[in-house]
Design a protein around this motif. Structure first.
Motif, PDB file in Angstrom:
ATOM      1  N   LEU A   1       0.805  -1.277   0.130  1.00  0.00           N
ATOM      2  CA  LEU A   1       0.000  -0.118  -0.093  1.00  0.00           C
ATOM      3  C   LEU A   1       0.935   1.156   0.200  1.00  0.00           C
ATOM      4  CD1 LEU A   1      -2.641   1.349   0.084  1.00  0.00           C
ATOM      5  CD2 LEU A   1      -2.515   1.176   2.664  1.00  0.00           C
ATOM      6  N   ARG A   2       1.877   1.216   0.704  1.00  0.00           N
ATOM      7  CA  ARG A   2       2.861   2.499   0.918  1.00  0.00           C
ATOM      8  C   ARG A   2       3.421   2.763  -0.677  1.00  0.00           C
ATOM      9  NH1 ARG A   2       5.549   5.559   4.437  1.00  0.00           N
ATOM     10  NH2 ARG A   2       7.625   6.203   4.062  1.00  0.00           N
ATOM     11  N   LEU A   3       3.758   1.601  -1.532  1.00  0.00           N
ATOM     12  CA  LEU A   3       4.315   2.021  -2.746  1.00  0.00           C
ATOM     13  C   LEU A   3       3.139   2.298  -3.627  1.00  0.00           C
ATOM     14  CD1 LEU A   3       6.592   0.865  -1.411  1.00  0.00           C
ATOM     15  CD2 LEU A   3       7.171  -0.541  -3.677  1.00  0.00           C
ATOM     16  N   GLU A   4       2.074   1.723  -3.504  1.00  0.00           N
ATOM     17  CA  GLU A   4       0.832   2.172  -4.275  1.00  0.00           C
ATOM     18  C   GLU A   4       0.304   3.549  -4.182  1.00  0.00           C
ATOM     19  OE1 GLU A   4      -2.755   1.800  -6.749  1.00  0.00           O
ATOM     20  OE2 GLU A   4      -1.015   0.386  -6.207  1.00  0.00           O
ATOM     21  N   VAL A   5       0.537   4.321  -3.248  1.00  0.00           N
ATOM     22  CA  VAL A   5       0.181   5.512  -3.067  1.00  0.00           C
ATOM     23  C   VAL A   5       1.156   6.668  -3.107  1.00  0.00           C
ATOM     24  CG1 VAL A   5      -1.796   4.954  -1.814  1.00  0.00           C
ATOM     25  CG2 VAL A   5       0.254   5.374  -0.404  1.00  0.00           C
ATOM     26  N   SER A   6       2.398   6.280  -3.511  1.00  0.00           N
ATOM     27  CA  SER A   6       3.631   7.030  -3.553  1.00  0.00           C
ATOM     28  C   SER A   6       4.468   6.616  -4.816  1.00  0.00           C
ATOM     29  CB  SER A   6       4.256   7.385  -2.351  1.00  0.00           C
ATOM     30  OG  SER A   6       5.584   7.968  -2.346  1.00  0.00           O
ATOM     31  N   LYS A   7       4.633   7.460  -5.934  1.00  0.00           N
ATOM     32  CA  LYS A   7       5.448   6.965  -6.871  1.00  0.00           C
ATOM     33  C   LYS A   7       6.967   7.269  -6.226  1.00  0.00           C
ATOM     34  CE  LYS A   7       2.699   7.018 -11.122  1.00  0.00           C
ATOM     35  NZ  LYS A   7       1.223   6.872 -10.216  1.00  0.00           N
ATOM     36  N   VAL A   8       7.281   8.227  -5.517  1.00  0.00           N
ATOM     37  CA  VAL A   8       8.534   8.582  -5.040  1.00  0.00           C
ATOM     38  C   VAL A   8       9.051   7.195  -4.233  1.00  0.00           C
ATOM     39  CG1 VAL A   8       9.792   9.699  -3.233  1.00  0.00           C
ATOM     40  CG2 VAL A   8       8.341  10.911  -4.746  1.00  0.00           C
ATOM     41  N   ASN A   9       8.110   6.821  -3.394  1.00  0.00           N
ATOM     42  CA  ASN A   9       8.388   5.385  -2.779  1.00  0.00           C
ATOM     43  C   ASN A   9       8.651   4.474  -3.888  1.00  0.00           C
ATOM     44  OD1 ASN A   9       8.148   6.566  -0.188  1.00  0.00           O
ATOM     45  ND2 ASN A   9       6.144   5.963   0.237  1.00  0.00           N
ATOM     46  N   GLN A  10       7.880   4.277  -4.832  1.00  0.00           N
ATOM     47  CA  GLN A  10       7.974   3.059  -5.930  1.00  0.00           C
ATOM     48  C   GLN A  10       9.341   3.297  -6.360  1.00  0.00           C
ATOM     49  OE1 GLN A  10       4.891   3.189  -8.996  1.00  0.00           O
ATOM     50  NE2 GLN A  10       3.498   3.134  -7.483  1.00  0.00           N
ATOM     51  N   TYR A  11       9.865   4.536  -6.839  1.00  0.00           N
ATOM     52  CA  TYR A  11      11.134   4.724  -7.692  1.00  0.00           C
ATOM     53  C   TYR A  11      12.206   4.235  -6.519  1.00  0.00           C
ATOM     54  CZ  TYR A  11       8.172   7.013 -11.081  1.00  0.00           C
ATOM     55  OH  TYR A  11       7.276   7.319 -11.958  1.00  0.00           O
ATOM     56  N   MET A  12      12.178   4.687  -5.360  1.00  0.00           N
ATOM     57  CA  MET A  12      13.176   4.444  -4.504  1.00  0.00           C
ATOM     58  C   MET A  12      13.343   3.090  -4.207  1.00  0.00           C
ATOM     59  SD  MET A  12      14.595   7.411  -3.907  1.00  0.00           S
ATOM     60  CE  MET A  12      14.270   7.555  -5.611  1.00  0.00           C
ATOM     61  N   ALA A  13      12.341   2.351  -3.992  1.00  0.00           N
ATOM     62  CA  ALA A  13      12.274   0.859  -4.205  1.00  0.00           C
ATOM     63  C   ALA A  13      12.878   0.156  -5.176  1.00  0.00           C
ATOM     64  CB  ALA A  13      10.857   0.355  -3.585  1.00  0.00           C
ATOM     65  N   LEU A  14      12.444   0.570  -6.394  1.00  0.00           N
ATOM     66  CA  LEU A  14      13.009   0.004  -7.740  1.00  0.00           C
ATOM     67  C   LEU A  14      14.192   0.206  -7.844  1.00  0.00           C
ATOM     68  CD1 LEU A  14       9.959   1.242  -9.992  1.00  0.00           C
ATOM     69  CD2 LEU A  14      10.560  -1.075  -9.327  1.00  0.00           C
ATOM     70  N   ASN A  15      14.874   1.520  -7.603  1.00  0.00           N
ATOM     71  CA  ASN A  15      16.274   1.585  -7.600  1.00  0.00           C
ATOM     72  C   ASN A  15      17.239   0.900  -6.563  1.00  0.00           C
ATOM     73  OD1 ASN A  15      15.788   5.323  -8.160  1.00  0.00           O
ATOM     74  ND2 ASN A  15      15.746   3.695  -9.566  1.00  0.00           N
ATOM     75  N   ALA A  16      16.635   0.761  -5.495  1.00  0.00           N
ATOM     76  CA  ALA A  16      17.121  -0.075  -4.493  1.00  0.00           C
ATOM     77  C   ALA A  16      17.457  -1.827  -5.116  1.00  0.00           C
ATOM     78  CB  ALA A  16      16.443  -0.185  -3.273  1.00  0.00           C
ATOM     79  N   SER A  17      16.715  -1.937  -5.876  1.00  0.00           N
ATOM     80  CA  SER A  17      16.681  -3.293  -6.646  1.00  0.00           C
ATOM     81  C   SER A  17      17.391  -3.354  -7.763  1.00  0.00           C
ATOM     82  CB  SER A  17      15.243  -3.740  -6.980  1.00  0.00           C
ATOM     83  OG  SER A  17      14.513  -3.954  -5.420  1.00  0.00           O
ATOM     84  N   ASN A  18      18.124  -2.152  -8.135  1.00  0.00           N
ATOM     85  CA  ASN A  18      18.801  -2.051  -9.190  1.00  0.00           C
ATOM     86  C   ASN A  18      18.265  -1.943 -10.620  1.00  0.00           C
ATOM     87  OD1 ASN A  18      21.326  -1.842  -7.838  1.00  0.00           O
ATOM     88  ND2 ASN A  18      21.214  -3.863  -7.695  1.00  0.00           N
ATOM     89  N   ILE A  19      16.818  -1.531 -10.490  1.00  0.00           N
ATOM     90  CA  ILE A  19      15.957  -1.103 -11.454  1.00  0.00           C
ATOM     91  C   ILE A  19      15.938   0.153 -12.182  1.00  0.00           C
ATOM     92  CG2 ILE A  19      13.459  -1.632 -12.279  1.00  0.00           C
ATOM     93  CD1 ILE A  19      13.238  -3.815 -10.307  1.00  0.00           C
ATOM     94  N   LYS A  20      16.159   0.448 -13.275  1.00  0.00           N
ATOM     95  CA  LYS A  20      16.320   1.875 -13.797  1.00  0.00           C
ATOM     96  C   LYS A  20      14.788   2.487 -13.924  1.00  0.00           C
ATOM     97  CE  LYS A  20      18.559   4.320 -17.647  1.00  0.00           C
ATOM     98  NZ  LYS A  20      19.691   5.171 -16.781  1.00  0.00           N
ATOM     99  N   THR A  21      14.789   3.690 -13.417  1.00  0.00           N
ATOM    100  CA  THR A  21      13.786   4.665 -13.592  1.00  0.00           C
ATOM    101  C   THR A  21      13.967   5.886 -14.527  1.00  0.00           C
ATOM    102  OG1 THR A  21      14.019   5.375 -11.562  1.00  0.00           O
ATOM    103  CG2 THR A  21      12.788   3.559 -11.695  1.00  0.00           C
ATOM    104  N   PRO A  22      13.033   6.471 -14.981  1.00  0.00           N
ATOM    105  CA  PRO A  22      13.367   7.805 -15.732  1.00  0.00           C
ATOM    106  C   PRO A  22      13.779   8.848 -14.645  1.00  0.00           C
ATOM    107  CG  PRO A  22      11.293   7.056 -16.341  1.00  0.00           C
ATOM    108  CD  PRO A  22      11.620   6.120 -15.111  1.00  0.00           C
ATOM    109  N   GLN A  23      14.871   9.421 -14.834  1.00  0.00           N
ATOM    110  CA  GLN A  23      15.106  10.755 -13.978  1.00  0.00           C
ATOM    111  C   GLN A  23      14.135  11.478 -13.752  1.00  0.00           C
ATOM    112  OE1 GLN A  23      18.131  13.174 -15.794  1.00  0.00           O
ATOM    113  NE2 GLN A  23      17.937  14.566 -13.962  1.00  0.00           N
ATOM    114  N   THR A  24      13.800  11.728 -12.169  1.00  0.00           N
ATOM    115  CA  THR A  24      12.650  12.379 -11.941  1.00  0.00           C
ATOM    116  C   THR A  24      13.022  13.419 -10.643  1.00  0.00           C
ATOM    117  OG1 THR A  24      11.481  10.335 -12.378  1.00  0.00           O
ATOM    118  CG2 THR A  24      10.348  11.721 -10.524  1.00  0.00           C
ATOM    119  N   ILE A  25      12.291  14.385 -10.752  1.00  0.00           N
ATOM    120  CA  ILE A  25      12.600  15.442  -9.316  1.00  0.00           C
ATOM    121  C   ILE A  25      10.913  15.783  -8.866  1.00  0.00           C
ATOM    122  CG2 ILE A  25      13.150  17.846  -8.778  1.00  0.00           C
ATOM    123  CD1 ILE A  25      15.087  17.775 -11.225  1.00  0.00           C
TER     124      ILE A  25
END
Length: 310
Positions: free
Chosen positions: A90-114
């Protein structure tokens, strides 16, 4: 009696699942959490609990459904109930910031985002991003709502200070580099029980609202009905195979997510960017009928197996 408890706030997205549960004669109960109470001094019922709360709940006037669900999930997990897509999901569902940080922690590339809060800060973020084209999106949205494409900071500035500007629910606007796919499509990978099921090619040429649910085909601006198109908007990719699947499965395991749709886009050089994790996943009926595989049926079977092994 132990049963499957379905936590949700949108019957139109859940009816397909309950129909499959009926078909399999599995016991279930719906918990519609648009409002309610949580007695923290009581014990939850027995069974398994499947969380289907969506980040887009506020678009259905269910503004506090995620917050109420977070309380319910905390209560369930405290009592060690079996929860499918629990509080971390649920925490990842409601926050793309949290999604991207979790994806990056798993070495999954995301678009550059601010991430930015405040109109002036949104425009400053676009200058800092320094890309010829970029998109804005809401940190908490769902279905691609609020996504806008810009080709200049000046255009963004005009939008942000106009009456058309959409204020994000949590105040956080994301400014993200625009990844252009040569064929104007993205791929959505579906997982059940943390394991890959199939991948869907989604035509994005008509816009960014990409919900695959049947009801979205009617309601969304970019899902017109009655039109004859050259190709379906959603097509399952036959025998899809890529190393990213292993990375996604590891990511889901690390974040305790059982059921999800993960979306990626590839640029003209073939670089793959992952940009969205949907823990309240839906499936497209037309695409599945053509392919002969049914997500809600597999999900119902998965929930039934989890219930049986309790």
């Amino acid at each position: 009696m132990k049963k499957i408890h379905i936590i949700h706030e949108n019957s139109e997205w859940t009816n397909h699942l309950t129909a499959r549960l009926d078909e399999l004669q599995l016991p279930y109960e719906e918990w519609f959490l648009d409002q309610g109470i949580v007695d923290l001094s009581s014990e939850p019922p027995e069974g398994i609990f499947y969380n289907r709360i969506s980040a887009s709940s506020h678009t259905r006037n269910h503004r506090f459904a995620p917050e109420l669900t977070e309380s319910v999930l905390s209560w369930l997990e405290r009592h060690e109930r079996t929860v499918v897509n629990g509080s971390r999901a649920l925490r990842l569902e409601v926050s793309k910031v949290n999604q991207y940080m979790a994806l990056n922690a798993s070495n999954i590339k995301t678009p550059q985002t601010i991430a930015a809060v405040g109109k002036e800060q949104i425009v400053d973020a676009a200058r800092k991003l320094n890309k010829p084209s970029f998109i804005t999106k809401h940190n908490r949205a769902g279905k691609g709502l609020g996504v806008q494409l810009f080709h200049s900071v000046e255009a963004l500035n005009s939008y942000v200070y106009s009456d058309d500007f959409e204020e994000p629910l949590d105040g956080i606007t994301l400014i993200q580099e625009y990844i252009e796919a040569p064929d104007s499509s993205i791929t959505r990978c579906e997982f059940i029980g943390g394991k890959f099921m199939y991948a869907v090619n989604v035509d994005t040429s008509k816009g960014f609202e990409l919900c695959p649910a049947d009801v979205c085909q009617v309601d969304d601006l970019f899902c017109p009905v009655g039109e004859q198109e050259d190709k379906p908007k959603f097509q399952i990719r036959d025998n899809f195979s890529d190393n990213i699947i292993t990375s996604y499965e590891s990511f889901l395991q690390a974040n305790q997510i059982d059921v999800a749709g993960i979306e990626f886009i590839q640029d003209k050089e073939g670089t793959l960017y992952t940009y969205d994790v949907n823990t309240n996943t839906n499936y497209n009926k037309d695409a599945e009928e053509q392919y002969g595989r049914y997500g809600m049926l597999e999900l119902a079977n998965y929930l039934g197996k989890r219930l049986k092994t309790m």
